[in-house]
Design an enzyme around this catalytic site. Structure first.
Site, PDB file in Angstrom:
ATOM      1  N   HIS A 194       4.012  -4.626   8.879  1.00 27.26           N
ATOM      2  CA  HIS A 194       3.997  -4.454  10.339  1.00 27.26           C
ATOM      3  C   HIS A 194       2.772  -5.085  10.991  1.00 27.26           C
ATOM      4  O   HIS A 194       2.696  -5.176  12.217  1.00 27.26           O
ATOM      5  CB  HIS A 194       4.010  -2.959  10.686  1.00 27.26           C
ATOM      6  CG  HIS A 194       5.111  -2.197  10.021  1.00 27.26           C
ATOM      7  ND1 HIS A 194       6.444  -2.484  10.203  1.00 27.26           N
ATOM      8  CD2 HIS A 194       5.078  -1.166   9.127  1.00 27.26           C
ATOM      9  CE1 HIS A 194       7.180  -1.650   9.490  1.00 27.26           C
ATOM     10  NE2 HIS A 194       6.373  -0.854   8.811  1.00 27.26           N
ATOM     11  N   ALA A 222       3.092  -0.900   4.746  1.00 26.05           N
ATOM     12  CA  ALA A 222       2.660  -0.954   6.147  1.00 26.05           C
ATOM     13  C   ALA A 222       2.108  -2.328   6.542  1.00 26.05           C
ATOM     14  O   ALA A 222       2.124  -2.679   7.728  1.00 26.05           O
ATOM     15  CB  ALA A 222       1.607   0.122   6.394  1.00 26.05           C
ATOM     16  N   ARG A 247       5.352  12.387  -2.745  1.00 17.76           N
ATOM     17  CA  ARG A 247       5.260  12.985  -1.406  1.00 17.76           C
ATOM     18  C   ARG A 247       6.393  12.408  -0.553  1.00 17.76           C
ATOM     19  O   ARG A 247       6.936  11.347  -0.857  1.00 17.76           O
ATOM     20  CB  ARG A 247       3.912  12.636  -0.749  1.00 17.76           C
ATOM     21  CG  ARG A 247       2.738  13.367  -1.386  1.00 17.76           C
ATOM     22  CD  ARG A 247       1.435  13.028  -0.666  1.00 17.76           C
ATOM     23  NE  ARG A 247       0.947  11.710  -1.047  1.00 17.76           N
ATOM     24  CZ  ARG A 247       0.613  10.744  -0.183  1.00 17.76           C
ATOM     25  NH1 ARG A 247       0.736  10.904   1.106  1.00 17.76           N
ATOM     26  NH2 ARG A 247       0.159   9.577  -0.621  1.00 17.76           N
ATOM     27  N   PRO A 275       0.782  -1.230   0.000  1.00 21.75           N
ATOM     28  CA  PRO A 275       0.000   0.000   0.000  1.00 21.75           C
ATOM     29  C   PRO A 275       0.816   1.284   0.000  1.00 21.75           C
ATOM     30  O   PRO A 275       1.842   1.381   0.675  1.00 21.75           O
ATOM     31  CB  PRO A 275      -0.821  -0.104   1.304  1.00 21.75           C
ATOM     32  CG  PRO A 275      -0.094  -1.091   2.140  1.00 21.75           C
ATOM     33  CD  PRO A 275       0.544  -2.055   1.190  1.00 21.75           C
ATOM     34  N   HIS A 326      12.569  -2.945   2.320  1.00 23.41           N
ATOM     35  CA  HIS A 326      11.996  -1.635   2.625  1.00 23.41           C
ATOM     36  C   HIS A 326      12.962  -0.566   2.146  1.00 23.41           C
ATOM     37  O   HIS A 326      14.186  -0.720   2.279  1.00 23.41           O
ATOM     38  CB  HIS A 326      11.776  -1.461   4.131  1.00 23.41           C
ATOM     39  CG  HIS A 326      10.843  -2.475   4.719  1.00 23.41           C
ATOM     40  ND1 HIS A 326       9.479  -2.310   4.712  1.00 23.41           N
ATOM     41  CD2 HIS A 326      11.082  -3.674   5.302  1.00 23.41           C
ATOM     42  CE1 HIS A 326       8.912  -3.361   5.286  1.00 23.41           C
ATOM     43  NE2 HIS A 326       9.863  -4.212   5.645  1.00 23.41           N
ATOM     44  N   LEU A 327      12.412   0.512   1.642  1.00 21.33           N
ATOM     45  CA  LEU A 327      13.238   1.660   1.258  1.00 21.33           C
ATOM     46  C   LEU A 327      13.922   2.256   2.485  1.00 21.33           C
ATOM     47  O   LEU A 327      15.133   2.536   2.468  1.00 21.33           O
ATOM     48  CB  LEU A 327      12.353   2.743   0.630  1.00 21.33           C
ATOM     49  CG  LEU A 327      11.662   2.385  -0.684  1.00 21.33           C
ATOM     50  CD1 LEU A 327      10.293   3.040  -0.754  1.00 21.33           C
ATOM     51  CD2 LEU A 327      12.522   2.811  -1.849  1.00 21.33           C
ATOM     52  N   ARG A 377       7.102   0.806  13.639  1.00 24.58           N
ATOM     53  CA  ARG A 377       7.665   0.224  12.402  1.00 24.58           C
ATOM     54  C   ARG A 377       8.801  -0.758  12.680  1.00 24.58           C
ATOM     55  O   ARG A 377       9.317  -1.401  11.766  1.00 24.58           O
ATOM     56  CB  ARG A 377       8.193   1.333  11.490  1.00 24.58           C
ATOM     57  CG  ARG A 377       7.120   2.247  10.954  1.00 24.58           C
ATOM     58  CD  ARG A 377       7.696   3.203   9.922  1.00 24.58           C
ATOM     59  NE  ARG A 377       6.894   4.388   9.829  1.00 24.58           N
ATOM     60  CZ  ARG A 377       5.810   4.533   9.055  1.00 24.58           C
ATOM     61  NH1 ARG A 377       5.430   3.548   8.273  1.00 24.58           N
ATOM     62  NH2 ARG A 377       5.126   5.649   9.045  1.00 24.58           N
ATOM     63  N   GLU A 391      12.245  -9.888   1.783  1.00 22.25           N
ATOM     64  CA  GLU A 391      11.507  -8.696   2.241  1.00 22.25           C
ATOM     65  C   GLU A 391      12.400  -7.477   2.057  1.00 22.25           C
ATOM     66  O   GLU A 391      13.600  -7.534   2.333  1.00 22.25           O
ATOM     67  CB  GLU A 391      11.173  -8.859   3.734  1.00 22.25           C
ATOM     68  CG  GLU A 391      10.516  -7.626   4.349  1.00 22.25           C
ATOM     69  CD  GLU A 391      10.342  -7.752   5.878  1.00 22.25           C
ATOM     70  OE1 GLU A 391      10.651  -8.828   6.441  1.00 22.25           O
ATOM     71  OE2 GLU A 391       9.920  -6.756   6.483  1.00 22.25           O
ATOM     72  N   ARG A 405      13.089   4.284  12.701  1.00 21.64           N
ATOM     73  CA  ARG A 405      11.909   5.144  12.585  1.00 21.64           C
ATOM     74  C   ARG A 405      10.998   4.979  13.805  1.00 21.64           C
ATOM     75  O   ARG A 405      11.444   4.560  14.857  1.00 21.64           O
ATOM     76  CB  ARG A 405      11.195   4.825  11.263  1.00 21.64           C
ATOM     77  CG  ARG A 405      12.101   5.080  10.039  1.00 21.64           C
ATOM     78  CD  ARG A 405      11.353   4.907   8.746  1.00 21.64           C
ATOM     79  NE  ARG A 405      10.269   5.868   8.645  1.00 21.64           N
ATOM     80  CZ  ARG A 405       9.253   5.761   7.771  1.00 21.64           C
ATOM     81  NH1 ARG A 405       9.224   4.736   6.917  1.00 21.64           N
ATOM     82  NH2 ARG A 405       8.303   6.659   7.737  1.00 21.64           N
ATOM     83  N   TYR A 428      11.433   8.781   1.611  1.00 22.47           N
ATOM     84  CA  TYR A 428      11.421   7.669   0.650  1.00 22.47           C
ATOM     85  C   TYR A 428      12.188   7.949  -0.645  1.00 22.47           C
ATOM     86  O   TYR A 428      12.237   7.097  -1.528  1.00 22.47           O
ATOM     87  CB  TYR A 428       9.964   7.308   0.310  1.00 22.47           C
ATOM     88  CG  TYR A 428       9.190   6.814   1.516  1.00 22.47           C
ATOM     89  CD1 TYR A 428       9.580   5.647   2.174  1.00 22.47           C
ATOM     90  CD2 TYR A 428       8.093   7.513   1.998  1.00 22.47           C
ATOM     91  CE1 TYR A 428       8.881   5.201   3.283  1.00 22.47           C
ATOM     92  CE2 TYR A 428       7.386   7.067   3.103  1.00 22.47           C
ATOM     93  CZ  TYR A 428       7.785   5.905   3.743  1.00 22.47           C
ATOM     94  OH  TYR A 428       7.100   5.460   4.845  1.00 22.47           O
ATOM     95  N   ASN A 488       8.140  -5.623  -1.111  1.00 21.32           N
ATOM     96  CA  ASN A 488       8.017  -4.484  -0.196  1.00 21.32           C
ATOM     97  C   ASN A 488       6.566  -4.466   0.266  1.00 21.32           C
ATOM     98  O   ASN A 488       5.678  -4.022  -0.475  1.00 21.32           O
ATOM     99  CB  ASN A 488       8.386  -3.159  -0.865  1.00 21.32           C
ATOM    100  CG  ASN A 488       8.358  -2.013   0.152  1.00 21.32           C
ATOM    101  OD1 ASN A 488       7.808  -2.161   1.245  1.00 21.32           O
ATOM    102  ND2 ASN A 488       8.956  -0.883  -0.201  1.00 21.32           N
TER     103      ASN A 488
HETATM  104  O1  CA2 Z   1      10.375   1.890   3.804  1.00 20.27           O
HETATM  105  C1  CA2 Z   1       9.536   1.214   3.185  1.00 20.27           C
HETATM  106  O2  CA2 Z   1       9.727   0.762   2.069  1.00 20.27           O
HETATM  107  C2  CA2 Z   1       8.158   1.006   3.816  1.00 20.27           C
HETATM  108  O3  CA2 Z   1       7.744  -0.321   3.479  1.00 20.27           O
HETATM  109  C3  CA2 Z   1       7.237   2.011   3.199  1.00 20.27           C
HETATM  110  C4  CA2 Z   1       5.840   2.017   3.793  1.00 20.27           C
HETATM  111  C5  CA2 Z   1       5.914   2.094   5.339  1.00 20.27           C
HETATM  112  O4  CA2 Z   1       4.612   1.982   5.884  1.00 20.27           O
HETATM  113  C6  CA2 Z   1       6.814   1.050   5.911  1.00 20.27           C
HETATM  114  O5  CA2 Z   1       6.894   1.254   7.311  1.00 20.27           O
HETATM  115  C7  CA2 Z   1       8.202   1.125   5.333  1.00 20.27           C
HETATM  116  C8  CA2 Z   1       5.027   3.211   3.329  1.00 20.27           C
HETATM  117  C9  CA2 Z   1       4.978   3.376   1.872  1.00 20.27           C
HETATM  118  C10 CA2 Z   1       4.297   4.688   1.642  1.00 20.27           C
HETATM  119  O6  CA2 Z   1       4.979   5.353   0.671  1.00 20.27           O
HETATM  120  C11 CA2 Z   1       4.730   6.668   0.563  1.00 20.27           C
HETATM  121  C12 CA2 Z   1       5.353   7.298  -0.485  1.00 20.27           C
HETATM  122  C13 CA2 Z   1       5.185   8.621  -0.671  1.00 20.27           C
HETATM  123  C14 CA2 Z   1       4.389   9.345   0.179  1.00 20.27           C
HETATM  124  C15 CA2 Z   1       3.754   8.739   1.226  1.00 20.27           C
HETATM  125  C16 CA2 Z   1       3.926   7.383   1.419  1.00 20.27           C
END
Ligand code: CA2
Length: 146
Positions: free
Chosen positions: A81, A78, A19, A11, A101-102, A112, A99, A108, A24, A75
């Site tokens: 978690h 959320a 954003r 998601p 994550h960026l 998370r 798995e 964080r 990210y 990836n």
């Molecule tokens: O660091 C990652 O790749 C995450 O999987 C990204 C998820 C976050 O919930 C995980 O804790 C870590 C969120 C992806 C949302 O991406 C966005 C991109 C631009 C603006 C807002 C959210």
């Protein structure tokens, strides 16, 4: 088995580059897909790159990958978690799942720090921004080519 891997994204990752670039990075998911396709092509592997905002769809795709692919880089966003469903799906797979994550989820917010799926994954890469995809993919392809 076809020489193919799935790269699955959960998601909100469709909003990448639009954003929160401080967290990210500024690359879009399409930029990352292009990089992943060039890595897989160079290693003679096909690649199915997908994104969904729906937990059940991710589970469907993991089950699909288990039938027709050599491995998955995931990836989970959320859902990583929170989702016992993803954990159960990965546990039941016979192919490697990396798995990724960026961001460095351990540096964080506390919520998370815990990944529900890491214990079922083959390995975990996090904290390298868009490079996390390439690192996870090379690790996955090394296993597939062993
Ligand atoms: O660091 C990652 O790749 C995450 O999987 C990204 C998820 C976050 O919930 C995980 O804790 C870590 C969120 C992806 C949302 O991406 C966005 C991109 C631009 C603006 C807002 C959210």
């Amino acid at each position: 088995m076809a020489r193919k891997v799935f790269i699955l994204n959960g998601p909100n990752l469709n909003a990448l580059g639009k954003r929160e670039p401080d967290v990210y990075g500024s690359k879009t998911l399409h930029d990352i897909e292009t990089e992943c396709l060039s890595i897989t092509q160079a290693r003679n592997m096909a690649c199915d790159f997908r994104q969904t905002n729906h937990e059940g769809v991710l589970i469907d795709w993991l089950q699909e990958a288990n039938e027709c692919a050599m491995g998955v880089a995931l990836n989970p966003g959320a859902y990583g978690h929170t989702s016992i469903g993803l954990y159960d799906a990965i546990r039941s797979m016979q192919i490697p799942v990396v798995e990724l994550h960026l961001s460095n989820i351990h540096a964080r917010e506390e919520f998370r720090h815990k990944s529900m799926i890491s214990a079922a994954a083959t390995g975990v890469i996090c904290g390298f921004g868009a490079n996390s995809y390439g690192l996870a993919l090379h690790a996955l392809l090394d296993i597939c080519d062993k």
